[in-house]
Each structure stands twice: as C-alpha cells, then as structure tokens.
Design a protein around this motif. Structure first.
Motif, short mmCIF file in Angstrom:
data_model
loop_
_atom_site.label_atom_id
_atom_site.label_comp_id
_atom_site.label_asym_id
_atom_site.label_seq_id
_atom_site.Cartn_x
_atom_site.Cartn_y
_atom_site.Cartn_z
N ARG A 141 -2.49 -3.89 -1.94
CA ARG A 141 -1.86 -3.81 -3.28
C ARG A 141 -1.67 -5.20 -3.88
NH1 ARG A 141 2.18 -0.20 -1.32
NH2 ARG A 141 3.68 -1.83 -1.75
N SER A 148 -5.05 -6.67 -4.94
CA SER A 148 -5.56 -5.91 -6.09
C SER A 148 -4.77 -6.23 -7.34
CB SER A 148 -5.48 -4.41 -5.80
OG SER A 148 -6.34 -4.08 -4.73
N ASN A 208 -9.96 -3.57 -4.11
CA ASN A 208 -9.80 -4.86 -4.79
C ASN A 208 -10.81 -5.01 -5.94
OD1 ASN A 208 -9.23 -6.63 -1.65
ND2 ASN A 208 -7.78 -5.51 -2.90
N ALA A 268 -9.95 -2.66 -8.95
CA ALA A 268 -8.79 -3.19 -9.68
C ALA A 268 -9.19 -4.40 -10.51
CB ALA A 268 -7.68 -3.56 -8.71
N SER A 269 -10.05 -5.22 -9.96
CA SER A 269 -10.50 -6.42 -10.67
C SER A 269 -11.31 -6.05 -11.92
CB SER A 269 -11.34 -7.28 -9.73
OG SER A 269 -11.86 -8.39 -10.40
#
Length: 189
Positions: free
Chosen positions: A14, A17, A108, A111-112
């Motif tokens: 989390r 991310s 990750n 989210a990016s």
C-alpha cells in the motif's frame, strides 16, 4: 498465487502504491493545468480539441506510469529476492515469497498508471461542456479549480496519514497548481 486482497492488506504494498499513485497523479494534474491554460492562451477555439489533447497526455503519462514502475519494481524486487537468497543460501524462485513480490509489482504498476489518468482527466471534464455550460474561458477557470482541488486532496490525504495538519498539507500541494497556471500566463504566444 497471492490474492489481491492479501496484497492490498500488506502495508508495504500500500505504501509503495500510494507513493506512485500520488506522485504520478501530481504530475498528471500539473500537466493538465498546463495544457488547459496553454490551449486557452494559444487560441484553441473548441473544447473537445482541448479534451482530446489532454487525453493524449493521459495516455502518455498513464503508460509511462505503468511501464516505468513495472521495470523499476522488477529490478528492486529481484534484487531483494537475491539478497534474501544469499542470506538463506537457497533458491526462492517459484516460492510464495517470489509470487507475492510479483503480485505486489502488478499492484504498484496499476496504481502508478491510474494516478495520472485521474489527475489529467478530471480537470479536462469542463471542456466537454464547452458551448453548453461554459465558455472556453469559464471551462479553463473551472478546470484549473478542479486541478487545484485534486492536488489539495492529494496533499490533505498525505497530511492525514502522516498526522500533519491536513489543511496546510493540502494547501501546499494545491498551490503548485496555481503556480503552474500563473507561469503559463507568462509564456510567449
């Protein structure tokens, strides 16, 4: 195979991310503010054109967000695994630890990529209502306001999770949007 729920429950996943999401969302929002102010000052007369130019930027930054993090996290997580393998004197390929790191890399990267999409597309929405609700100047002003609000939200969130004053943290992030809008006023053209 590690479930998505398990991965998201992991604070390390989390945290990484969240950094990628907000960092790239910040970049996307500032890019969007630059595009809308620059388009208005350059004499673009159609709101849909501004929207499609912004979509191009969203595709570029979204792809960059996913691709770069995919490669960065591949290298970082592989390096971590090799360090653990050396310490344990064993091969960890195809273990649950290796699969968990692979799953974390996917979370990750997604989210990016989502960060800049939100940061760019939300400020562009007023341009879809050009000639219906807004003139081009009004759409530009509303877009900058939305962008500053998105930035404020990023800052307020970061302030709240770090036990800082969330209002001050939000204002610090939102101010970047105002600065970009003002700097665009001084560009030639």
């Amino acid at each position: 195979m590690t479930s998505l729920r398990t991965l998201i429950a992991d604070e390390d996943v989390r945290s990484i991310s969240r950094r990628y999401f907000i960092s790239n969302g910040f970049d996307g929002t500032l890019t969007s503010i630059g595009i809308v102010v620059g388009a208005y000052l350059s004499g673009v007369t159609d709101g849909f054109t501004v929207f499609t130019i912004g979509l191009g930027a969203a595709v570029g930054l979204g792809t960059s967000g996913v691709w770069s993090v995919w490669e960065i996290e591949r290298a970082e997580k592989q390096a971590e695994l090799l360090r653990i393998e050396r310490a344990m004197l064993t091969d960890l390929q195809d273990t649950s630890l290796q699969q968990r790191r692979e799953g974390a890399r996917k979370v990750n990267a997604v989210a990016s990529g989502i960060g800049p999409l939100i940061g760019i597309i939300l400020p562009l929405l007023p341009f879809l209502a050009h000639d219906v609700l807004f003139s081009l100047l009004e759409a530009t002003v509303v877009a900058v306001g939305i962008g500053v609000t998105v930035l404020f939200t990023f800052g307020a969130y970061l302030g709240s999770i770090s036990k800082q004053n969330w209002i001050v943290a939000g204002i610090r992030m939102g101010l970047a949007g105002v600065v970009v809008a003002v700097l665009n006023l001084f560009l030639p053209g």
